[in-house]
Motif scaffolding. Structure first.
Motif, PDB file in Angstrom:
ATOM      1  N   VAL A 168       0.859  -1.182   0.000  1.00  0.00           N
ATOM      2  CA  VAL A 168       0.000   0.000   0.000  1.00  0.00           C
ATOM      3  C   VAL A 168       0.892   1.227   0.000  1.00  0.00           C
ATOM      4  N   THR A 170       1.363   5.363   0.784  1.00  0.00           N
ATOM      5  CA  THR A 170       0.817   6.422   1.631  1.00  0.00           C
ATOM      6  C   THR A 170       1.668   7.680   1.512  1.00  0.00           C
ATOM      7  N   ASP A 176      -5.280   4.014   5.928  1.00  0.00           N
ATOM      8  CA  ASP A 176      -6.674   3.863   6.332  1.00  0.00           C
ATOM      9  C   ASP A 176      -6.759   2.764   7.390  1.00  0.00           C
ATOM     10  N   LEU A 179      -7.865  -0.925   6.819  1.00  0.00           N
ATOM     11  CA  LEU A 179      -6.989  -1.945   6.258  1.00  0.00           C
ATOM     12  C   LEU A 179      -6.416  -2.872   7.340  1.00  0.00           C
ATOM     13  N   ALA A 210      -9.915   2.627   1.591  1.00  0.00           N
ATOM     14  CA  ALA A 210      -9.964   1.194   1.345  1.00  0.00           C
ATOM     15  C   ALA A 210     -11.156   0.845   0.467  1.00  0.00           C
ATOM     16  N   GLN A 211     -10.981  -0.157  -0.375  1.00  0.00           N
ATOM     17  CA  GLN A 211     -12.062  -0.704  -1.192  1.00  0.00           C
ATOM     18  C   GLN A 211     -12.405  -2.086  -0.660  1.00  0.00           C
ATOM     19  N   SER A 212     -13.569  -2.579  -1.023  1.00  0.00           N
ATOM     20  CA  SER A 212     -13.945  -3.920  -0.583  1.00  0.00           C
ATOM     21  C   SER A 212     -14.645  -4.678  -1.702  1.00  0.00           C
ATOM     22  N   VAL A 238      -5.396  -6.352   1.338  1.00  0.00           N
ATOM     23  CA  VAL A 238      -4.702  -6.194   2.613  1.00  0.00           C
ATOM     24  C   VAL A 238      -5.346  -7.064   3.684  1.00  0.00           C
ATOM     25  N   ARG A 239      -6.687  -7.094   3.709  1.00  0.00           N
ATOM     26  CA  ARG A 239      -7.399  -7.881   4.714  1.00  0.00           C
ATOM     27  C   ARG A 239      -8.442  -8.754   4.048  1.00  0.00           C
ATOM     28  N   ILE A 289     -10.616  -6.623   1.556  1.00  0.00           N
ATOM     29  CA  ILE A 289     -10.416  -5.192   1.715  1.00  0.00           C
ATOM     30  C   ILE A 289      -9.012  -4.839   1.261  1.00  0.00           C
ATOM     31  N   GLY A 290      -8.894  -3.763   0.503  1.00  0.00           N
ATOM     32  CA  GLY A 290      -7.579  -3.350   0.037  1.00  0.00           C
ATOM     33  C   GLY A 290      -7.667  -2.118  -0.820  1.00  0.00           C
ATOM     34  N   THR A 291      -6.709  -1.957  -1.713  1.00  0.00           N
ATOM     35  CA  THR A 291      -6.674  -0.810  -2.622  1.00  0.00           C
ATOM     36  C   THR A 291      -6.413  -1.315  -4.036  1.00  0.00           C
TER      37      THR A 291
END
Length: 332
Positions: A168, A170, A176, A179, A210-212, A238-239, A289-291
Motif C-alpha cells: 500500500v 501512503t 486507512d 486496512l 480502502a475498497q472492498s 490487505v485484509r 479489503i484493500g486498494t
C-alpha cells in the motif's frame, strides 16, 4: 470458554520512514477501536512515546533498547500482558519498533510468546518511497510505502516486484485504519473522545480509502485451495474476513472440530478459529479489503475454491491446510 484474543500488529522500518506518523494516524482515526500501543524508543529520552502519548488507549514505553535485544519470549509477553488482558478491553495492540530493530526477530519473539490472549496480527513494514528496503519488503505481511507525495506512485512497482504480502502506498503515514481493523460501535460518551476532538480541530487527514469486494457461495470451499489463495497474497488485498464452511471437520488433533471457520487475514498473516454458532453458513461469506482491487480476478480465484460435484471426497486431514492457522487452541 474460548479465550478472548487481541491481534498484535508489529510496525517496523528504518529511522525516519514514517512509523510514528502511521501510528498517530491510526490513533487519530480509530473510529471506536480501542488501541494499545507499545512504543520501542532507542535512547535515554522517550521521544517516540511523547509523540503518541495521550492519543492511545494505552501506551507502554520500552526505553534504552530494541525489542530485538529481548532474548526470550517472556520478555515481550511481559510487556504485552497488561495490554492484551480481557480487563483492558482493547481491540488492537500496535508495537512500534525502534528503527534499529530487526523485523525477523520481532516476529520470532511474538510467535514464541505463550500469552494466550496475544495473537500475531501481522508485520507491517514501513518503507521510504525514495529508497525502499527491499529486504524488509520480502519479510512483511503488509508493506506500506510512505512518501508517495515526494516520489509518485511509480515507487510502488519496485516493491511489488519482490513483496510477498500486500503493498500500500501512503503520504505522511496516512494508512486507512480499515486496512487493519474494523470500526467498533460503542455507546458514545457524553464527552468527545480524543480522536474525535483531534478530527474536529485538525479536520480529516486524507488517506487512500480502502475498497472492498464481497464473495458469497452456497457451497463449501476446499480447504487446500482456499489456503493457497490466502497464502498467495492476492494483489491489492490487505485484509480478508468472513466465515467459511469446509467439507472436513479439521482432521486429527481437533476433538469435535467444527466445519465452519472464521477467517481473518492481514496480508499473508492468517488466523482462523471456529465460527460462533450464530455465524453458521452452508458455504462462504467473505469480504476482501484493500486498494486498487481487481474484482473479477479475486472473484475468479475464490470461485475456483468452491467444492464441485466432480471433486474427490476429502481425505481425513484435508482441512488441516486451513486449520493449521487456528489460534484458539487454549480455553479459559
Amino acid at each position: 470458554m474460548t479465550v478472548r484474543t487481541v491481534p498484535v500488529v508489529l510496525v517496523a522500518g528504518h529511522l525516519g520512514v514514517g512509523k510514528s506518523s502511521l501510528v498517530n494516524h491510526l490513533l487519530r482515526h480509530a473510529d471506536g477501536v480501542r488501541i494499545g500501543v507499545v512504543v520501542n524508543d532507542f535512547g535515554a529520552l522517550g521521544i517516540d512515546a511523547m509523540l503518541v502519548a495521550g492519543q492511545a488507549s494505552s501506551v507502554t514505553s520500552l526505553a534504552n533498547g530494541c525489542l530485538c535485544c529481548v532474548t526470550d519470549a517472556d520478555g515481550l509477553s511481559g510487556v504485552l500482558a497488561d495490554l492484551v488482558s480481557p480487563a483492558a478491553g482493547l481491540d488492537l495492540v500496535v508495537v512500534e519498533a525502534s528503527g534499529l530493530a530487526e523485523p525477523r526477530e520481532l516476529v520470532r519473539l511474538l510467535l514464541a510468546s505463550h500469552d494466550p490472549h496475544a495473537v500475531y496480527g501481522g508485520l507491517v513494514a514501513v518503507l521510504d518511497a525514495g529508497a525502499p528496503d527491499l529486504e524488509h519488503a520480502r519479510l512483511a505481511d503488509l508493506v506500506v510505502v510512505n512518501g508517495l507525495d515526494r516520489c509518485g506512485a511509480a515507487a510502488l512497482d519496485e516493491v511489488r516486484a519482490v513483496a510477498a504480502g500486500a503493498v500500500v502506498g501512503t503520504s505522511h503515514g496516512a494508512l486507512d485504519p480499515a486496512l487493519l481493523v474494523d470500526p467498533v460501535r460503542r455507546p458514545q460518551p457524553s464527552q468527545l473522545t480524543l480522536d474525535a476532538l483531534l478530527r474536529e480541530a485538525d479536520g480529516e487527514h486524507p488517506h487512500m480509502a480502502a475498497q472492498s469486494v464481497s464473495f458469497t457461495s452456497e457451497r463449501p470451499l476446499d480447504a487446500g485451495r482456499l489456503a493457497a489463495f490466502l497464502e498467495s497474497g492476492p494483489r491489492g488485498v490487505v485484509r480478508i474476513k468472513g466465515i467459511v464452511r469446509v467439507p472436513d471437520g479439521g482432521g486429527e488433533g481437533f476433538d469435535e472440530a467444527p466445519d465452519v471457520w472464521e477467517v481473518q487475514t492481514v496480508g499473508t498473516a492468517i488466523r482462523v478459529r471456529p465460527a460462533p454458532g450464530r455465524l453458521d453458513t452452508r458455504g462462504a461469506r467473505l469480504v476482501l479489503i484493500g486498494t486498487d482491487l481487481d474484482e473479477p480476478a479475486l472473484r475468479a480465484g475464490l470461485t475456483a475454491c468452491v467444492v464441485s460435484d466432480d471433486d474427490p471426497a476429502p481425505s481425513q486431514h484435508a482441512a488441516l491446510a486451513l486449520t493449521r492457522y487456528r489460534i484458539d487452541l487454549t480455553s479459559a
